[in-house]
Design a protein around this motif. Structure first.
Motif, short mmCIF file in Angstrom:
data_model
loop_
_atom_site.label_atom_id
_atom_site.label_comp_id
_atom_site.label_asym_id
_atom_site.label_seq_id
_atom_site.Cartn_x
_atom_site.Cartn_y
_atom_site.Cartn_z
N SER A 62 42.62 52.73 33.09
CA SER A 62 43.20 52.30 34.66
C SER A 62 42.73 51.33 35.81
O SER A 62 41.59 51.07 34.86
N GLY A 63 43.21 50.75 36.67
CA GLY A 63 42.46 49.61 37.15
C GLY A 63 41.22 50.31 37.38
O GLY A 63 39.59 48.95 37.97
N LEU A 64 41.59 51.02 38.79
CA LEU A 64 40.59 51.59 39.42
C LEU A 64 39.49 52.37 38.40
O LEU A 64 37.87 51.16 38.84
N ASP A 65 39.59 52.79 37.69
CA ASP A 65 38.21 52.84 36.55
C ASP A 65 37.83 51.63 35.54
O ASP A 65 36.57 51.65 35.63
N GLU A 159 34.87 40.40 39.05
CA GLU A 159 36.66 39.94 39.15
C GLU A 159 37.82 41.36 39.40
O GLU A 159 37.40 41.84 38.42
N ASP A 160 38.08 40.99 40.37
CA ASP A 160 39.62 42.23 40.21
C ASP A 160 40.48 41.15 39.93
O ASP A 160 41.38 40.38 40.67
N CYS A 161 41.24 42.02 38.33
CA CYS A 161 42.14 40.94 38.09
C CYS A 161 43.55 41.80 37.89
O CYS A 161 43.87 41.43 36.95
N ALA A 162 43.49 42.65 38.88
CA ALA A 162 44.70 43.63 38.19
C ALA A 162 46.15 43.13 38.68
O ALA A 162 46.53 43.67 37.74
N GLN A 163 45.88 41.74 39.72
CA GLN A 163 47.02 41.31 40.03
C GLN A 163 47.11 40.40 39.56
O GLN A 163 48.55 39.24 39.78
N ALA A 164 46.36 39.51 38.53
CA ALA A 164 46.07 38.30 37.87
C ALA A 164 45.95 37.69 37.17
O ALA A 164 45.33 37.27 35.75
N PHE A 183 40.66 44.85 34.81
CA PHE A 183 42.11 44.91 34.91
C PHE A 183 43.26 45.49 35.16
O PHE A 183 42.38 46.91 34.94
N SER A 184 44.30 45.74 35.60
CA SER A 184 45.51 46.70 36.01
C SER A 184 46.71 46.70 34.84
O SER A 184 46.64 45.59 34.98
N PHE A 185 46.56 47.94 34.69
CA PHE A 185 47.94 47.80 33.74
C PHE A 185 49.04 48.81 34.23
O PHE A 185 50.02 49.24 33.40
N SER A 188 54.15 48.51 37.19
CA SER A 188 54.52 47.35 38.01
C SER A 188 53.97 45.74 37.35
O SER A 188 54.13 44.60 38.36
N LYS A 189 52.41 45.97 36.86
CA LYS A 189 52.11 44.58 36.82
C LYS A 189 52.28 43.33 36.00
O LYS A 189 53.44 44.07 35.39
N ASN A 190 51.91 42.34 35.57
CA ASN A 190 53.02 41.12 35.07
C ASN A 190 52.72 41.87 33.45
O ASN A 190 53.34 41.68 32.77
C1 LIG Z 1 43.94 44.29 43.27
C2 LIG Z 1 43.73 45.93 42.74
N1 LIG Z 1 42.65 46.22 42.18
C3 LIG Z 1 42.29 47.22 41.88
C4 LIG Z 1 44.19 48.05 41.52
C5 LIG Z 1 43.56 49.29 40.31
O1 LIG Z 1 44.95 49.42 39.57
P1 LIG Z 1 45.35 50.95 38.65
O2 LIG Z 1 46.35 51.16 39.24
O3 LIG Z 1 45.77 50.48 37.73
O4 LIG Z 1 44.55 51.55 39.37
C6 LIG Z 1 44.92 47.68 41.45
C7 LIG Z 1 46.40 47.84 41.21
O5 LIG Z 1 47.21 48.59 41.49
C8 LIG Z 1 44.91 46.42 42.39
O6 LIG Z 1 45.86 45.87 43.12
#
Ligand SMILES: Cc1ncc(COP(=O)(O)O)c(C=O)c1O
Length: 366
Positions: A62-65, A159-164, A183-185, A188-190
């Protein structure tokens, strides 16, 4: 006149154009009988690193991980201060807390909604070890001044690229500026998979080796554990879906940028629109506007069958989970949270949909 609702998002419609490819890919993985850390994850890591313009990538759960593993990979002593934007999705701040560090919140620029580089140095102390920048809504941060600050104060840049996915600053991709990037996938992400998924990118071979071990019980040789790791692997099935969707990411971005251009042209000046600046390529994961009477405006749109979202309704420093921040005040961030409204800007929206949203917006008389 035909009555049609304009949805904010619809993940069935988003994935429809790829449905046949996705079903075939599912069949291939099912037939292979290999579900964890196989050739699809390896190929996706190679292809995504090439897309971002870095040497290494690790697929994670996940993006958080991805954020947690990034912080752990750069080896910051526990109890360090890490600078984060006060205006972000809460995951950014959770990653700092969950790794045993202290988040130090810095206000955004009211035009870009991203961390204000002019305010960073005042927040640096002798305990600061890193800065996490978030390219919020798909808009790249102002990287040159941030890179100079990191260099001057010897801080890691995460860098937090979860939305980019696919956003760039002066022609260089987000995810390639930092010592490491997350990055997060999320669907709903792009670039979204069909479940949870994430990735870490970096040019540093030590960092990627550590992430690859930490995501897999701290091990790179079976039953030989070097770190107290996590189970945070990207599934083979998600990797195969992501390989398909990565091939379409530039088309997804172009469609969203095209819709955003119409909003920019059609929406009148009663509303504050996303700030556009030469060299900052925004991928419009979210297209937000701001208005004093946001809630009434949202209701007005709903009455015309137009669905919107709020990213985000509660500022991180006001969240119950972060009580230690509740006494702090971040007026710029809170102003954004109070007034922001996200408009439909998905791949299944048509030019007509966007024209209708703009016309209904412009008819709002407060
Ligand atoms: C800016 C940002 N950082 C981190 C995350 C975490 O990603 P994930 O939901 O895949 O854990 C998100 C996701 O929604 C996010 O928008």
């Amino acid at each position: 006149m035909k009555h049609t609702m304009i949805e904010y998002d619809n993940l069935n419609k988003v994935n429809k154009p790829f449905a046949d490819e996705l079903k075939n890919a599912f069949r291939d993985v099912l037939d292979s009988g290999w579900f964890i850390l196989g050739k699809n994850v390896e190929l996706f890591e190679y292809e995504f690193a090439a897309y971002v313009g870095v040497r290494h990538c690790a697929g994670v759960a996940s993006g958080l991980d991805a954020l947690i593993l990034s912080i752990n990979a750069v080896d910051i002593p526990k109890g360090s201060e890490i600078i984060v934007p006060s205006n972000t999705y809460i995951a950014t701040i959770f990653s700092v807390v969950q790794t045993g560090n202290t988040p130090v919140l810095v206000e955004p620029d009211i035009r870009t909604y991203n961390i204000n580089p002019d305010l960073i140095e005042a927040a640096i102390t002798k305990n600061t070890r890193a800065i996490i920048v978030v390219h919020l809504y798909g808009k790249p941060c102002d990287m040159d001044p941030i890179l100079s600050i990191c260099k001057k104060h010897k801080l890691y840049l995460i860098e937090d690229c979860a939305q980019a996915h696919g956003a760039s600053y002066m022609g260089k991709m987000t995810g390639s500026f930092g010592d490491i990037a997350a990055f997060s996938f999320y669907p709903s992400k792009n670039l979204g998979c069909l479940g949870d998924g994430g990735a870490v990118t970096t040019n540093n071979p030590d960092f990627i080796n550590k992430v690859k071990m930490l995501r897999n019980y701290g091990s790179n040789i079976k039953y030989n554990n070097i770190y107290v790791g996590m189970n945070s692997r990207l599934d083979e099935i998600q990797a195969t879906f992501l390989r398909i969707k990565l091939r379409h990411l530039d088309a997804i971005t172009e469609h969203k940028r095209c819709l955003a251009k119409i909003y920019h042209e059609k929406i009148n000046d009663k509303f504050i629109l996303p700030y556009e600046k030469e060299g900052f390529k925004d991928v419009y994961h979210i297209f937000n506007i701001r208005h004093e009477l946001r809630d009434e405006l949202r209701q007005h749109l709903l009455m015309h069958d137009i669905r919107t979202e709020i990213h985000y309704p509660i500022a991180p420093n006001r969240q119950k989970a972060l009580t230690f921040l509740n006494h702090l005040s971040f007026p710029v961030s809170e102003e954004i949270h109070r007034t922001t409204l996200s408009l439909p800007v998905s791949t299944f929206h048509s030019v007509d949909d966007i024209n209708k949203v703009a016309a209904v917006l412009n008819s709002f008389h407060a």
